[in-house]
Design an enzyme around this catalytic site. Structure first.
Site, mmCIF file in Angstrom:
data_model
loop_
_atom_site.group_PDB
_atom_site.id
_atom_site.type_symbol
_atom_site.label_atom_id
_atom_site.label_comp_id
_atom_site.label_asym_id
_atom_site.label_seq_id
_atom_site.Cartn_x
_atom_site.Cartn_y
_atom_site.Cartn_z
ATOM 1 N NE ARG A 191 4.412 10.013 -7.519
ATOM 2 C CZ ARG A 191 3.855 10.405 -6.415
ATOM 3 N NH1 ARG A 191 2.574 10.193 -6.209
ATOM 4 N NH2 ARG A 191 4.551 11.044 -5.503
ATOM 5 C CB CYS A 235 2.793 -12.465 -9.356
ATOM 6 S SG CYS A 235 1.727 -12.931 -10.718
#
Ligand code: LLP
Length: 434
Positions: free
Chosen positions: A327, A358
């Site tokens: 979210r 990453c």
């Protein structure tokens, strides 16, 4: 109100010390409070007293089988949106007969599955869909119960990605065209017109758009009752929850201290506005709240991996990531983040709270103030019970997190952390690569 609170210095869910849950099941782990869900359900029911109201819990918010069973036991049906969700309801030992099937792209196999299991009603989003449902019902020799989703063109004033009731959204049939769609529906031999539906968006924090939308659709619902004998009006879901000060909002004193006009939307204020508008229609009222039922009833437990002190910026690297709770990355949403062990002798720390994935989007909070916590210490993301686990993924080959349900002093693992073997079970290296 919810049942997450500090008892002494340690964060508890109902009577369970959350550190004990983390110790037993590891992190990241979602923890849900059965008591909070039941309270939310009962508050909504009480708020709607005077109406013949039925909650069809929007299970996309949290579809763990234990959660579904809990709501079914309380008396809820479900708002479901896929064949998978139909099968979840059945797997939870609950009944599809009090559930409604929504969504703009229901497939023929999904429609068939719903009909075979006695779905209460289809919420139809377009005219081509009427034809498709009629076709499948005909093959089964049935009449499919339907309601048409009307789009009232009301601005829900919520995040653009979760607003649905404006005319430029893909949802529903514009109110001006809805009468023609009902005329078309009435001509199909395998459709039975049962109701009318609307849903204007999610995480609404004011009652005004709900009022505006119901006022727009109610006269139409009355016409449909007279013409086609409809029996229900589904007013959708969308009631928002408190994300800021989530922990404080569990305490009634905090709530009552707010001036009435700035008090967040509650099931009481929602009910007070809805009941007088809906009562005169004499229709059954369906509600499809998801977030309100479970949002504040869940948290995500995580562990601190490192406190990385950068030039002018600190990073708190935790073992939960955007794959577990998407979210903040997806909607820039705010989740309160608190230490499991509160220690007022610690210094305050300002840091970006980030996961190990990453990409820079894997950030839960920027420049957030939190008590200084170090490697191995536990934290909780508050208000993560809705659209948390259900939106989680395996990005970066990270396993789906575990889920635990608490009730009083009891707690149980209701979904084991995924294993690596489960993650790759469907994958194959084809022979032509050997
Ligand atoms: N009914 C319909 C037709 C819906 O599309 C939705 C949600 C609901 C009910 C339940 O809405 P609620 O009461 O939970 O607000 N992933 C987003 C929320 C997406 C909502 C999609 N539709 C988030 O994390 O904020």
């Amino acid at each position: 109100m919810h049942h997450f609170h500090y008892s002494g210095r340690d964060l508890h869910c109902e009577s369970v010390d959350l550190a004990a849950v983390a110790k037993l099941y590891g992190t990241p782990t979602y923890v849900y409070s059965a008591g909070t869900m039941a309270d939310n359900y009962r508050r909504l029911q009480r708020g709607l007293e005077g109406l013949d109201a039925q909650l069809c819990y929007a299970m996309k918010a949290n579809s763990n089988l234990a959660v579904l069973r809990h709501f079914a036991n309380l008396g809820a049906g479900f708002d479901l949106v896929s064949g998978g969700e139909i099968r979840r309801v059945i797997a939870a030992g609950a009944d599809v007969k009090s559930s409604v099937f929504a969504g703009v792209g229901k497939t023929e196999p999904e429609i068939r599955l719903a009909l075979e299991n006695g779905i209460f009603s289809f919420h139809v989003e377009s005219e081509p869909e009427l034809g498709r449902i009629n076709h499948v019902a005909g093959k089964l020799g049935l009449k499919a119960p339907i309601a048409i989703r009307v789009n009232p063109d009301v601005d829900a004033k919520t995040h653009a990605k979760i607003t649905t009731g404006k005319s430029d959204n893909k949802f529903g049939i514009p109110l001006q065209q809805a009468a023609a769609a009902y005329e078309a529906a009435a001509k199909y031999p395998h459709l039975a017109i049962k109701g009318v539906q609307m849903h204007i968006g999610s995480q609404l924090t004011s009652v005004t758009p709900f009022v505006e939308a119901v006022e727009k659709v109610a006269p139409f619902a009355a016409d449909l009752k007279a013409r086609f004998g409809i029996t229900y009006f589904s007013i959708g879901g969308g009631m928002g929850i408190i994300y800021r000060d989530a922990l404080a909002s569990g305490q009634p004193a905090w709530w009552e201290a707010q001036p009435a006009e700035t008090r967040p939307l509650t099931p009481e204020s929602y009910g007070a506005a809805m009941v007088p508008l809906l009562q005169p229609l004499g229709l059954k009222v369906l509600l499809e709240h998801g977030r309100f039922m479970v949002g504040n009833a869940g948290i995500l437990l995580a562990k601190v991996e490192h406190l990385k002190r950068g030039a002018g910026k600190n990073f708190l690297v935790v073992d939960a990531a955007m794959n577990d709770l998407v979210r903040p990355a997806m909607y820039e949403s705010f989740h309160e983040i608190v230490p499991l062990h509160r220690d007022s002798s610690r210094r305050a720390l300002t840091a970006d709270i980030v996961g190990p994935i990453c990409e820079s989007g894997d950030c839960f909070a920027k420049d957030r103030q939190i008590q200084e916590v170090g490697e191995g210490e536990l934290i909780a993301f508050m208000s993560a019970g809705a659209y948390g686990y259900t939106m989680a993924s395996r990005y970066n080959t990270r396993a789906m997190p575990a889920e635990v349900l608490v009730k009083g002093s009891a707690f149980e693992l209701v979904n084991a952390r995924e294993s690596f073997e489960q993650m790759i079970a469907g994958e194959r290296v084809p022979a032509f690569l050997n």
